[in-house]
Design an enzyme around this catalytic site. Structure first.
Site, PDB file in Angstrom:
ATOM      1  NE  ARG A 128      -4.114  -1.989   2.054  1.00 31.15           N
ATOM      2  CZ  ARG A 128      -4.106  -3.346   2.828  1.00 31.15           C
ATOM      3  NH1 ARG A 128      -3.040  -3.296   3.416  1.00 31.15           N
ATOM      4  NH2 ARG A 128      -5.061  -3.887   2.583  1.00 31.15           N
ATOM      5  CE  LYS A 150      -2.095  13.040 -14.685  1.00 29.80           C
ATOM      6  NZ  LYS A 150      -2.463  13.361 -15.982  1.00 29.80           N
ATOM      7  CD  GLU A 192       5.390  15.437 -23.203  1.00 29.46           C
ATOM      8  OE1 GLU A 192       5.114  16.519 -22.390  1.00 29.46           O
ATOM      9  OE2 GLU A 192       4.985  14.474 -23.259  1.00 29.46           O
ATOM     10  CE  LYS A 234       3.932  16.828 -14.880  1.00 26.15           C
ATOM     11  NZ  LYS A 234       4.129  15.652 -15.729  1.00 26.15           N
ATOM     12  CD  GLU A 244      -5.955  15.256 -15.423  1.00 31.11           C
ATOM     13  OE1 GLU A 244      -6.471  14.213 -16.064  1.00 31.11           O
ATOM     14  OE2 GLU A 244      -4.551  15.160 -15.681  1.00 31.11           O
ATOM     15  NE  ARG A 249      -1.017  16.104 -13.133  1.00 29.44           N
ATOM     16  CZ  ARG A 249      -0.243  15.341 -12.240  1.00 29.44           C
ATOM     17  NH1 ARG A 249      -0.321  15.690 -11.170  1.00 29.44           N
ATOM     18  NH2 ARG A 249       0.768  14.633 -12.619  1.00 29.44           N
ATOM     19  CG  ASN A 253      -3.396  15.185 -20.249  1.00 29.98           C
ATOM     20  OD1 ASN A 253      -2.713  14.133 -20.305  1.00 29.98           O
ATOM     21  ND2 ASN A 253      -4.103  15.200 -19.077  1.00 29.98           N
ATOM     22  CG  HIS A 256      -0.680  14.113 -23.980  1.00 33.37           C
ATOM     23  ND1 HIS A 256       0.284  15.210 -23.807  1.00 33.37           N
ATOM     24  CD2 HIS A 256       0.417  13.387 -23.204  1.00 33.37           C
ATOM     25  CE1 HIS A 256       1.473  15.440 -23.402  1.00 33.37           C
ATOM     26  NE2 HIS A 256       1.717  14.132 -22.659  1.00 33.37           N
ATOM     27  CG  HIS A 260      -2.144   9.119 -24.707  1.00 29.69           C
ATOM     28  ND1 HIS A 260      -2.523   9.446 -23.668  1.00 29.69           N
ATOM     29  CD2 HIS A 260      -0.626   9.366 -24.747  1.00 29.69           C
ATOM     30  CE1 HIS A 260      -1.557   9.780 -22.893  1.00 29.69           C
ATOM     31  NE2 HIS A 260      -0.611   9.655 -23.594  1.00 29.69           N
ATOM     32  CG  HIS A 274       4.815   9.808 -24.726  1.00 27.34           C
ATOM     33  ND1 HIS A 274       3.439   9.716 -24.764  1.00 27.34           N
ATOM     34  CD2 HIS A 274       5.052  10.834 -23.907  1.00 27.34           C
ATOM     35  CE1 HIS A 274       2.816  10.547 -23.870  1.00 27.34           C
ATOM     36  NE2 HIS A 274       3.806  11.417 -23.512  1.00 27.34           N
TER      37      HIS A 274
END
Length: 371
Positions: A128, A150, A192, A234, A244, A249, A253, A256, A260, A274
Protein backbone atom coordinates in the site's frame (compact mmCIF):
# COMPACT_ATOMS: atom_id res chain seq x y z
CA UNK A 1 6.31 26.46 -6.05
CA UNK A 2 9.74 27.98 -5.49
CA UNK A 3 12.83 28.01 -7.67
CA UNK A 4 16.39 28.42 -6.48
CA UNK A 5 18.84 28.90 -9.33
CA UNK A 6 21.81 28.83 -6.93
CA UNK A 7 20.85 25.38 -5.63
CA UNK A 8 19.20 24.24 -8.87
CA UNK A 9 16.05 23.26 -7.03
CA UNK A 10 12.38 23.50 -7.94
CA UNK A 11 10.18 22.81 -4.91
CA UNK A 12 6.82 21.13 -5.55
CA UNK A 13 4.72 22.38 -2.63
CA UNK A 14 2.15 19.72 -1.80
CA UNK A 15 2.06 19.85 1.98
CA UNK A 16 3.11 16.50 3.47
CA UNK A 17 3.83 15.22 -0.05
CA UNK A 18 6.12 18.10 -1.02
CA UNK A 19 9.40 17.25 -2.70
CA UNK A 20 12.33 18.81 -4.52
CA UNK A 21 13.35 18.56 -8.15
CA UNK A 22 17.13 18.91 -8.05
CA UNK A 23 18.68 19.88 -11.38
CA UNK A 24 22.38 20.01 -12.18
CA UNK A 25 25.45 18.35 -13.60
CA UNK A 26 26.94 15.23 -12.00
CA UNK A 27 23.93 14.51 -9.78
CA UNK A 28 23.95 10.80 -10.58
CA UNK A 29 27.31 10.43 -8.83
CA UNK A 30 25.99 12.56 -5.94
CA UNK A 31 22.85 10.48 -5.33
CA UNK A 32 24.43 9.18 -2.13
CA UNK A 33 24.32 12.73 -0.76
CA UNK A 34 20.74 13.55 -1.77
CA UNK A 35 18.85 10.30 -1.20
CA UNK A 36 19.74 9.02 2.33
CA UNK A 37 18.20 11.90 4.34
CA UNK A 38 14.82 11.14 2.74
CA UNK A 39 14.73 7.42 3.50
CA UNK A 40 13.21 5.52 6.41
CA UNK A 41 15.42 2.49 5.84
CA UNK A 42 18.79 1.73 4.28
CA UNK A 43 17.28 -1.03 2.17
CA UNK A 44 16.31 -0.11 -1.37
CA UNK A 45 15.99 -1.52 -4.87
CA UNK A 46 16.86 0.07 -8.21
CA UNK A 47 14.52 -0.49 -11.16
CA UNK A 48 16.04 0.25 -14.55
CA UNK A 49 16.17 -1.09 -18.11
CA UNK A 50 18.84 -2.92 -20.06
CA UNK A 51 19.99 0.15 -21.98
CA UNK A 52 20.32 2.47 -19.00
CA UNK A 53 21.83 -0.25 -16.82
CA UNK A 54 24.84 -0.50 -19.13
CA UNK A 55 25.47 3.24 -18.85
CA UNK A 56 24.68 4.27 -15.29
CA UNK A 57 23.75 1.40 -12.98
CA UNK A 58 27.24 0.73 -11.61
CA UNK A 59 27.84 4.43 -10.91
CA UNK A 60 24.57 4.71 -9.02
CA UNK A 61 25.14 1.51 -7.04
CA UNK A 62 28.59 2.71 -5.97
CA UNK A 63 27.43 6.10 -4.71
CA UNK A 64 24.54 4.55 -2.77
CA UNK A 65 26.75 1.87 -1.20
CA UNK A 66 29.35 4.50 -0.28
CA UNK A 67 26.59 6.37 1.56
CA UNK A 68 25.87 3.30 3.69
CA UNK A 69 22.73 2.21 1.87
CA UNK A 70 21.94 -1.40 1.02
CA UNK A 71 20.80 -1.84 -2.58
CA UNK A 72 19.16 -5.17 -3.42
CA UNK A 73 20.02 -6.84 -6.73
CA UNK A 74 18.69 -4.43 -9.37
CA UNK A 75 15.53 -5.17 -11.31
CA UNK A 76 16.44 -4.77 -14.98
CA UNK A 77 13.57 -4.63 -17.48
CA UNK A 78 13.53 -4.66 -21.29
CA UNK A 79 13.65 -1.15 -22.82
CA UNK A 80 10.71 0.39 -24.64
CA UNK A 81 7.07 1.31 -24.20
CA UNK A 82 5.95 -2.32 -24.45
CA UNK A 83 7.50 -2.90 -21.00
CA UNK A 84 4.70 -0.87 -19.37
CA UNK A 85 2.41 -3.85 -18.85
CA UNK A 86 0.90 -6.00 -16.10
CA UNK A 87 3.44 -8.78 -16.58
CA UNK A 88 6.43 -6.51 -15.93
CA UNK A 89 4.61 -4.78 -13.07
CA UNK A 90 4.06 -8.17 -11.46
CA UNK A 91 7.74 -9.03 -11.90
CA UNK A 92 8.79 -5.86 -10.05
CA UNK A 93 6.41 -6.59 -7.19
CA UNK A 94 7.35 -10.25 -6.82
CA UNK A 95 11.10 -9.58 -6.98
CA UNK A 96 10.76 -6.75 -4.47
CA UNK A 97 8.93 -9.03 -2.08
CA UNK A 98 11.49 -11.78 -2.58
CA UNK A 99 14.16 -9.26 -1.52
CA UNK A 100 12.22 -8.75 1.73
CA UNK A 101 11.51 -5.08 1.08
CA UNK A 102 9.15 -3.61 3.66
CA UNK A 103 7.06 -0.48 4.05
CA UNK A 104 10.15 1.52 5.01
CA UNK A 105 12.07 0.46 1.89
CA UNK A 106 12.45 2.48 -1.30
CA UNK A 107 12.32 1.86 -5.04
CA UNK A 108 14.59 4.01 -7.18
CA UNK A 109 13.55 4.49 -10.80
CA UNK A 110 16.65 4.92 -12.97
CA UNK A 111 15.60 5.46 -16.55
CA UNK A 112 13.18 7.21 -18.84
CA UNK A 113 9.45 7.67 -18.61
CA UNK A 114 8.63 3.98 -18.98
CA UNK A 115 10.76 3.01 -15.98
CA UNK A 116 9.55 5.96 -13.90
CA UNK A 117 5.90 5.16 -14.64
CA UNK A 118 6.02 1.44 -13.93
CA UNK A 119 8.39 1.65 -10.93
CA UNK A 120 6.28 4.43 -9.43
CA UNK A 121 3.11 2.37 -9.85
CA UNK A 122 4.82 -0.61 -8.23
CA UNK A 123 5.91 1.59 -5.30
CA UNK A 124 2.35 2.89 -4.94
CA UNK A 125 0.82 -0.56 -4.56
CA UNK A 126 3.60 -2.47 -2.80
CA UNK A 127 2.36 -2.92 0.76
CA UNK A 128 0.00 0.00 0.00
CA UNK A 129 2.88 2.36 -0.63
CA UNK A 130 6.65 2.40 -0.13
CA UNK A 131 9.26 5.09 -0.78
CA UNK A 132 10.00 6.13 -4.34
CA UNK A 133 12.83 8.17 -5.93
CA UNK A 134 12.99 9.37 -9.54
CA UNK A 135 16.32 9.61 -11.40
CA UNK A 136 15.19 10.34 -14.97
CA UNK A 137 17.69 9.72 -17.77
CA UNK A 138 15.89 11.09 -20.82
CA UNK A 139 14.99 14.68 -21.62
CA UNK A 140 11.32 13.73 -21.84
CA UNK A 141 11.25 12.13 -18.41
CA UNK A 142 13.26 14.99 -16.91
CA UNK A 143 10.80 17.65 -18.02
CA UNK A 144 7.56 15.72 -17.77
CA UNK A 145 6.91 12.20 -16.54
CA UNK A 146 9.19 12.27 -13.47
CA UNK A 147 7.37 15.31 -12.07
CA UNK A 148 3.81 15.38 -10.78
CA UNK A 149 3.20 11.91 -9.39
CA UNK A 150 1.44 10.23 -12.29
CA UNK A 151 2.39 6.56 -12.47
CA UNK A 152 0.96 3.72 -14.47
CA UNK A 153 1.06 1.10 -17.19
CA UNK A 154 -0.62 0.54 -20.53
CA UNK A 155 -3.46 -1.88 -21.21
CA UNK A 156 -4.93 -3.38 -24.35
CA UNK A 157 -7.55 -0.60 -24.24
CA UNK A 158 -5.02 2.23 -24.27
CA UNK A 159 -2.11 4.09 -22.71
CA UNK A 160 -1.78 4.69 -18.95
CA UNK A 161 -5.23 3.35 -18.16
CA UNK A 162 -4.05 1.57 -14.99
CA UNK A 163 -2.11 3.66 -12.50
CA UNK A 164 -2.07 5.90 -9.48
CA UNK A 165 -1.13 9.38 -8.34
CA UNK A 166 1.97 8.73 -6.25
CA UNK A 167 4.71 11.29 -5.66
CA UNK A 168 8.43 10.60 -5.33
CA UNK A 169 10.54 11.64 -2.36
CA UNK A 170 12.86 13.54 -4.69
CA UNK A 171 13.61 13.91 -8.40
CA UNK A 172 17.32 14.05 -9.31
CA UNK A 173 17.89 15.44 -12.80
CA UNK A 174 21.49 15.01 -13.96
CA UNK A 175 21.85 17.04 -17.13
CA UNK A 176 25.09 15.22 -17.98
CA UNK A 177 23.15 12.11 -18.99
CA UNK A 178 21.80 13.99 -22.00
CA UNK A 179 25.26 13.67 -23.58
CA UNK A 180 24.61 9.97 -24.20
CA UNK A 181 21.02 10.44 -25.35
CA UNK A 182 20.33 9.75 -29.05
CA UNK A 183 19.20 12.78 -31.04
CA UNK A 184 15.83 11.16 -31.65
CA UNK A 185 15.25 10.88 -27.90
CA UNK A 186 16.28 14.52 -27.42
CA UNK A 187 13.74 15.58 -30.02
CA UNK A 188 11.05 13.50 -28.33
CA UNK A 189 11.76 15.31 -25.07
CA UNK A 190 11.81 18.65 -26.82
CA UNK A 191 8.22 18.13 -27.93
CA UNK A 192 7.17 18.05 -24.26
CA UNK A 193 9.20 21.21 -23.59
CA UNK A 194 7.42 22.98 -26.43
CA UNK A 195 4.11 21.79 -24.96
CA UNK A 196 4.62 23.93 -21.84
CA UNK A 197 5.16 27.01 -23.98
CA UNK A 198 2.10 26.23 -26.07
CA UNK A 199 -0.10 25.82 -22.99
CA UNK A 200 0.35 29.22 -21.34
CA UNK A 201 3.79 30.73 -21.93
CA UNK A 202 4.16 32.50 -25.30
CA UNK A 203 7.38 34.17 -24.09
CA UNK A 204 8.91 30.72 -23.58
CA UNK A 205 7.85 29.80 -27.11
CA UNK A 206 9.67 32.90 -28.35
CA UNK A 207 12.77 31.68 -26.49
CA UNK A 208 12.44 28.23 -28.04
CA UNK A 209 12.25 29.73 -31.51
CA UNK A 210 15.60 31.38 -30.84
CA UNK A 211 17.30 28.59 -28.87
CA UNK A 212 15.59 25.32 -29.71
CA UNK A 213 18.12 24.14 -32.26
CA UNK A 214 21.02 24.95 -29.92
CA UNK A 215 19.35 22.88 -27.21
CA UNK A 216 19.02 19.91 -29.56
CA UNK A 217 22.63 20.31 -30.68
CA UNK A 218 23.86 19.89 -27.10
CA UNK A 219 24.08 23.43 -25.70
CA UNK A 220 24.24 22.67 -21.96
CA UNK A 221 23.06 26.11 -20.85
CA UNK A 222 20.04 25.99 -23.15
CA UNK A 223 19.19 22.49 -21.97
CA UNK A 224 19.40 23.47 -18.31
CA UNK A 225 17.22 26.56 -18.81
CA UNK A 226 14.59 24.58 -20.72
CA UNK A 227 14.50 21.90 -18.02
CA UNK A 228 14.14 24.57 -15.30
CA UNK A 229 11.36 26.31 -17.18
CA UNK A 230 9.50 23.08 -17.87
CA UNK A 231 9.75 21.74 -14.31
CA UNK A 232 8.71 25.12 -12.93
CA UNK A 233 5.69 25.21 -15.23
CA UNK A 234 4.60 21.68 -14.38
CA UNK A 235 5.13 22.18 -10.64
CA UNK A 236 2.91 25.27 -10.70
CA UNK A 237 0.09 23.38 -12.43
CA UNK A 238 0.39 20.31 -10.20
CA UNK A 239 0.24 22.49 -7.08
CA UNK A 240 -3.03 24.00 -8.30
CA UNK A 241 -4.64 20.74 -9.36
CA UNK A 242 -2.74 17.77 -7.96
CA UNK A 243 -5.23 15.04 -8.90
CA UNK A 244 -6.68 16.65 -12.04
CA UNK A 245 -9.99 17.70 -10.49
CA UNK A 246 -10.21 21.32 -11.69
CA UNK A 247 -9.53 21.22 -15.46
CA UNK A 248 -6.13 22.83 -14.75
CA UNK A 249 -3.80 19.84 -14.75
CA UNK A 250 -5.65 18.49 -17.79
CA UNK A 251 -3.95 21.26 -19.79
CA UNK A 252 -0.73 19.25 -19.52
CA UNK A 253 -2.37 16.80 -21.91
CA UNK A 254 -2.13 19.18 -24.86
CA UNK A 255 -1.44 16.93 -27.84
CA UNK A 256 -1.89 13.76 -25.80
CA UNK A 257 -5.36 12.63 -26.87
CA UNK A 258 -4.31 12.60 -30.50
CA UNK A 259 -0.84 11.37 -29.54
CA UNK A 260 -1.96 8.48 -27.35
CA UNK A 261 -4.27 7.29 -30.13
CA UNK A 262 -1.37 7.31 -32.58
CA UNK A 263 0.88 5.44 -30.16
CA UNK A 264 -1.74 2.74 -29.62
CA UNK A 265 -2.32 2.36 -33.34
CA UNK A 266 1.44 1.93 -33.79
CA UNK A 267 1.44 -0.91 -31.28
CA UNK A 268 4.14 0.73 -29.12
CA UNK A 269 6.67 -0.96 -31.38
CA UNK A 270 9.26 1.83 -31.44
CA UNK A 271 8.24 3.47 -34.70
CA UNK A 272 6.67 6.34 -32.77
CA UNK A 273 8.07 7.53 -29.45
CA UNK A 274 5.77 9.15 -26.88
CA UNK A 275 7.30 12.61 -27.35
CA UNK A 276 7.05 12.30 -31.12
CA UNK A 277 3.37 11.44 -30.76
CA UNK A 278 2.84 14.45 -28.47
CA UNK A 279 4.48 16.77 -31.00
CA UNK A 280 2.25 15.48 -33.78
CA UNK A 281 -0.73 15.68 -31.44
CA UNK A 282 0.01 19.29 -30.50
CA UNK A 283 0.08 20.24 -34.16
CA UNK A 284 -3.19 18.39 -34.76
CA UNK A 285 -4.77 20.21 -31.79
CA UNK A 286 -3.77 23.56 -33.28
CA UNK A 287 -4.97 22.59 -36.75
CA UNK A 288 -8.31 21.37 -35.39
CA UNK A 289 -8.64 24.59 -33.38
CA UNK A 290 -8.08 26.49 -36.62
CA UNK A 291 -10.81 24.48 -38.32
CA UNK A 292 -13.18 25.40 -35.48
CA UNK A 293 -12.33 29.09 -35.87
CA UNK A 294 -10.63 29.26 -32.49
CA UNK A 295 -6.99 29.70 -33.42
CA UNK A 296 -5.43 32.11 -35.94
CA UNK A 297 -3.79 30.55 -38.99
CA UNK A 298 -0.61 32.51 -38.25
CA UNK A 299 -0.05 30.65 -34.98
CA UNK A 300 -0.63 27.26 -36.59
CA UNK A 301 1.89 28.10 -39.28
CA UNK A 302 4.34 29.37 -36.68
CA UNK A 303 4.14 26.06 -34.81
CA UNK A 304 4.45 24.05 -38.01
CA UNK A 305 7.54 26.04 -39.02
CA UNK A 306 9.13 25.55 -35.60
CA UNK A 307 8.59 21.79 -35.72
CA UNK A 308 10.11 21.76 -39.19
CA UNK A 309 13.16 23.82 -38.19
CA UNK A 310 13.87 21.67 -35.15
CA UNK A 311 13.41 18.45 -37.12
CA UNK A 312 10.51 17.11 -35.07
CA UNK A 313 8.18 14.52 -36.52
CA UNK A 314 5.05 16.07 -38.01
CA UNK A 315 3.09 13.01 -39.09
CA UNK A 316 3.00 9.35 -38.03
CA UNK A 317 5.41 6.97 -39.77
CA UNK A 318 2.60 4.50 -40.46
CA UNK A 319 -0.86 4.53 -41.99
CA UNK A 320 -3.81 5.45 -39.77
CA UNK A 321 -7.43 6.18 -40.57
CA UNK A 322 -9.98 8.58 -39.10
CA UNK A 323 -12.11 5.60 -38.01
CA UNK A 324 -9.25 4.03 -36.07
CA UNK A 325 -8.21 7.34 -34.53
CA UNK A 326 -11.72 8.04 -33.27
CA UNK A 327 -12.04 4.55 -31.83
CA UNK A 328 -8.85 5.04 -29.81
CA UNK A 329 -9.71 8.59 -28.78
CA UNK A 330 -12.97 7.35 -27.29
CA UNK A 331 -10.89 5.42 -24.75
CA UNK A 332 -9.07 8.49 -23.44
CA UNK A 333 -9.12 9.06 -19.66
CA UNK A 334 -10.26 12.69 -19.97
CA UNK A 335 -13.52 11.81 -21.71
CA UNK A 336 -16.80 12.35 -19.90
CA UNK A 337 -20.10 10.57 -20.51
CA UNK A 338 -18.79 8.97 -23.69
CA UNK A 339 -17.83 12.29 -25.24
CA UNK A 340 -14.29 13.10 -26.34
CA UNK A 341 -12.47 15.84 -24.42
CA UNK A 342 -9.60 17.67 -26.11
CA UNK A 343 -7.10 20.33 -25.14
CA UNK A 344 -7.54 22.98 -27.82
CA UNK A 345 -6.14 26.47 -28.19
CA UNK A 346 -6.97 30.06 -29.06
CA UNK A 347 -3.36 30.62 -30.10
CA UNK A 348 0.16 29.96 -28.89
CA UNK A 349 0.10 30.02 -25.09
CA UNK A 350 -3.71 29.97 -24.88
CA UNK A 351 -4.68 26.32 -24.40
CA UNK A 352 -7.97 25.35 -22.79
CA UNK A 353 -10.01 22.22 -21.99
CA UNK A 354 -12.72 21.62 -24.59
CA UNK A 355 -15.50 19.24 -23.62
CA UNK A 356 -18.47 18.11 -25.70
CA UNK A 357 -16.48 18.17 -28.92
CA UNK A 358 -18.58 17.75 -32.06
CA UNK A 359 -17.69 14.29 -33.30
CA UNK A 360 -18.95 15.22 -36.75
CA UNK A 361 -16.41 18.04 -37.00
CA UNK A 362 -13.66 15.94 -35.45
CA UNK A 363 -14.30 13.09 -37.87
CA UNK A 364 -14.25 15.48 -40.82
CA UNK A 365 -10.93 16.91 -39.62
CA UNK A 366 -9.37 13.45 -39.16
CA UNK A 367 -10.64 12.31 -42.55
CA UNK A 368 -8.94 15.26 -44.22
CA UNK A 369 -5.73 14.44 -42.36
CA UNK A 370 -5.66 10.67 -42.62
CA UNK A 371 -8.47 9.47 -44.85
Amino acid sequence: MTLSTSKNIVRVNLGARAYDIVIGQGLLAQAGEHVPPLLSSKKLCIVTDETVAKLYLVKLMHTLEAAGLTPCPPIILPPGEQTKNFQQLQSIIEKSLSYKLNRNSTLIALGGGVIGDIAGFAAAILMRGIGFVQIPTTLLSQVDSSVGGKTGINTAAGKNLAGAFYHPKVVLIDTDVLKTLPVRELKAGYAEIAKYALINDPAFFNWLEQNGRALLEGDAAAQKYAIYASCRAKAAIVEEDENEQKDIRALLNLGHTFGHALEALGGYDGRLLHGEAVGIGALLAHEFSLQLGLCPAHDVERLRLHLLKTGLMMEPPFKVTAHDMLARMHGDKKNTDGQITLILTKGIGQAFVARHISEVELRAFLQRKFG
